[in-house]
Design a protein around this motif. Structure first.
Motif, short mmCIF file in Angstrom:
data_model
loop_
_atom_site.label_atom_id
_atom_site.label_comp_id
_atom_site.label_asym_id
_atom_site.label_seq_id
_atom_site.Cartn_x
_atom_site.Cartn_y
_atom_site.Cartn_z
N LEU A 1 0.84 -1.19 0.00
CA LEU A 1 0.00 0.00 0.00
C LEU A 1 0.88 1.24 0.00
O LEU A 1 1.85 1.32 0.76
N THR A 2 0.52 2.20 -0.82
CA THR A 2 1.21 3.49 -0.81
C THR A 2 0.70 4.34 0.34
O THR A 2 -0.32 4.01 0.98
N THR A 3 1.37 5.44 0.58
CA THR A 3 0.91 6.37 1.61
C THR A 3 -0.52 6.81 1.31
O THR A 3 -1.37 6.82 2.20
N ASN A 4 -0.80 7.16 0.07
CA ASN A 4 -2.15 7.59 -0.29
C ASN A 4 -3.18 6.50 -0.07
O ASN A 4 -4.31 6.78 0.36
N LEU B 1 -3.84 6.42 3.66
CA LEU B 1 -4.62 7.60 4.07
C LEU B 1 -6.09 7.46 3.70
O LEU B 1 -6.97 7.82 4.49
N LYS B 2 -6.36 6.90 2.52
CA LYS B 2 -7.75 6.69 2.10
C LYS B 2 -8.44 5.63 2.95
O LYS B 2 -9.60 5.79 3.34
N ILE B 3 -7.74 4.55 3.24
CA ILE B 3 -8.33 3.47 4.05
C ILE B 3 -8.70 3.98 5.43
O ILE B 3 -9.77 3.68 5.96
N ASN C 1 -8.84 7.24 6.41
CA ASN C 1 -9.48 8.55 6.39
C ASN C 1 -8.86 9.49 7.43
O ASN C 1 -9.56 10.10 8.24
N VAL C 2 -7.52 9.57 7.40
CA VAL C 2 -6.78 10.46 8.28
C VAL C 2 -5.81 11.28 7.44
O VAL C 2 -5.58 10.99 6.28
N THR C 3 -5.23 12.31 8.07
CA THR C 3 -4.24 13.13 7.39
C THR C 3 -2.87 12.45 7.46
O THR C 3 -2.63 11.57 8.30
N LYS C 4 -1.98 12.89 6.61
CA LYS C 4 -0.62 12.37 6.61
C LYS C 4 0.05 12.66 7.96
O LYS C 4 0.77 11.82 8.49
N ARG C 5 -0.23 13.82 8.52
CA ARG C 5 0.34 14.17 9.82
C ARG C 5 -0.10 13.18 10.90
O ARG C 5 0.70 12.72 11.71
N THR C 6 -1.39 12.85 10.92
CA THR C 6 -1.90 11.88 11.90
C THR C 6 -1.26 10.52 11.69
O THR C 6 -0.83 9.87 12.66
N LEU C 7 -1.16 10.09 10.45
CA LEU C 7 -0.56 8.79 10.14
C LEU C 7 0.86 8.71 10.68
O LEU C 7 1.23 7.75 11.37
N TYR C 8 1.67 9.72 10.41
CA TYR C 8 3.07 9.69 10.84
C TYR C 8 3.20 9.89 12.35
O TYR C 8 4.12 9.35 12.96
N THR C 9 2.28 10.62 12.95
CA THR C 9 2.27 10.75 14.42
C THR C 9 2.02 9.39 15.05
O THR C 9 2.72 8.98 15.98
N TRP C 10 1.02 8.65 14.56
CA TRP C 10 0.74 7.30 15.06
C TRP C 10 1.94 6.39 14.86
O TRP C 10 2.32 5.64 15.75
N MET C 11 2.53 6.45 13.67
CA MET C 11 3.66 5.58 13.35
C MET C 11 4.86 5.88 14.26
O MET C 11 5.46 4.97 14.81
N ASN C 12 5.17 7.15 14.43
CA ASN C 12 6.32 7.54 15.25
C ASN C 12 6.12 7.26 16.73
O ASN C 12 7.09 7.08 17.47
#
Length: 66
Positions: free
Chosen positions: A13-16, A19-21, A23-34
């Protein structure tokens, strides 16, 4: 776990896609990941990262069961 080089494109899966799956922002995704709350991505080149579909599905199942 398969080596990323042995995986089919539909296993990745790509970043996009992520994000679609979610339904969050890129910032939220990377905050969760970090923070360790979300699976880490796999870097395949200097500018390209992927997530393993099965890891995202497992994470979603765990979140849904809490």
């Amino acid at each position: 776990m398969k080596n990323i080089n042995d995986m089919q494109l539909n296993d990745l899966l790509t970043t996009n896609d992520v994000l679609k799956i979610l339904n969050v922002t890129k910032r939220t995704l990377y905050t969760w990941m970090n923070s360790g709350k979300f699976p880490k991505n796999k870097k395949v080149s200097a500018r390209k990262v992927y997530w393993i579909r099965s890891e995202i599905q497992s994470w979603l199942n765990n979140v849904a069961n809490k």
